[in-house]
Design an enzyme around this catalytic site. Sequence first.
Site, short mmCIF file in Angstrom:
data_model
loop_
_atom_site.label_atom_id
_atom_site.label_comp_id
_atom_site.label_asym_id
_atom_site.label_seq_id
_atom_site.Cartn_x
_atom_site.Cartn_y
_atom_site.Cartn_z
CG LEU A 84 50.74 30.34 34.40
CD1 LEU A 84 51.59 31.54 34.00
CD2 LEU A 84 50.48 29.46 33.19
N GLY A 139 45.90 30.58 35.48
CA GLY A 139 46.14 29.99 34.16
C GLY A 139 45.18 28.85 33.82
CG ASN A 197 43.98 33.16 41.66
OD1 ASN A 197 44.26 32.86 40.51
ND2 ASN A 197 44.49 32.53 42.70
CD GLU A 198 46.19 35.59 36.96
OE1 GLU A 198 45.06 35.94 37.36
OE2 GLU A 198 46.35 34.71 36.11
#
Length: 293
Positions: A99, A144, A168-169
């Site tokens: 994202l 994303g 990996n957020e």
Amino acid sequence: MSLRAATRVTRSLSGRKGPRVQRGLASRSLKPFPSTDRLFEPAVSAGVAVMHMQSPPVNSLSLDFLTEFCIGLEKLEMDKGCRGLVITSSQPKVFSAGLDILEMYGKSPERCGEFWKAVQEMWLKLYGSDMITIAAINGSSPAGGCLMALTCDYRIMADQPRYTIGLNETLLGIVAPFWFKDTMANTVGHRTTEMALQLGLLYNPSEALKVGLVDQLVPEDQILSAAAQTMTKWLAIPDHARQITKSMMRKPTIDRLTSNRDADIQNFVNFITKDSIQKSLRAYLEILKKKKT
Ligand code: CO8
């Protein structure tokens, strides 16, 4: 009948905003796309589209990009001659950076909501696609970008140790939503997902293959021919049987989001607009910038 299709999702030359979609859907009534894009020989007995993501510098998923992507996908989905889709990147070293962080930083709640709806739409369309979908992952694919690859039926990654893939957020101080988590768990299982998500693991290609995050590694210059070979195998299966099977496997996961879409948007907006999260995102953006100095 043989049909070839290519869709290029691009950004305008003027910069990050204002993408355009160049389409070269080759059918009886449309011009064939340039020969350099040709992935499938005429002998292939069914239509396949190749979507080259071309949104410099890193194919990050902005609202504009996602909108164009979904329109392109919808058109392919409606084209009954098109049975398969290969998604790859035209950008060097990156499949998709996930994202667009700038869409989540310093934006109004309304804009964040609109953005999140577009992210949901991309996932719903790809995960629920009737087409055979193959991700030809020719570069890094965090967050994303990894989600996009995970929505496909099959993943082939370039065997280049410096490329990474994963959700990996948590490294950004944010949390992968339940449908990101479900998509990964459906692919690699609960335990691997639990550990990967908590630690924000980014896998190199060999590690990704080992845990089943990708299905095959090939030298980078062979990624499209490997996709063509795999596609040929999948195209040999009768569509209706394959589509019903795919839907049977994925429907519960898709239904979970479709029945909670508005609440999921509201959650995202509440979360992402928090001061503490905005601070984390700013710090992360600074880290990305500092990499260059
Ligand atoms: N969004 C916006 N800009 C980005 C992004 C991104 N995701 N990634 C990179 N960029 C920018 C960089 O800031 C840099 O900008 P500039 O040229 O202005 O300095 C430019 O792209 C090039 O980046 P790099 O120099 O880092 O390029 P490299 O080729 O060296 O590396 C990578 C490419 C590996 C993709 C690297 O850029 C990277 O790791 N990017 C960050 C990827 C990332 O962590 N993405 C996570 C996004 S969040 C997400 O997808 C899911 C969120 C779910 C939200 C849930 C909330 C509830």
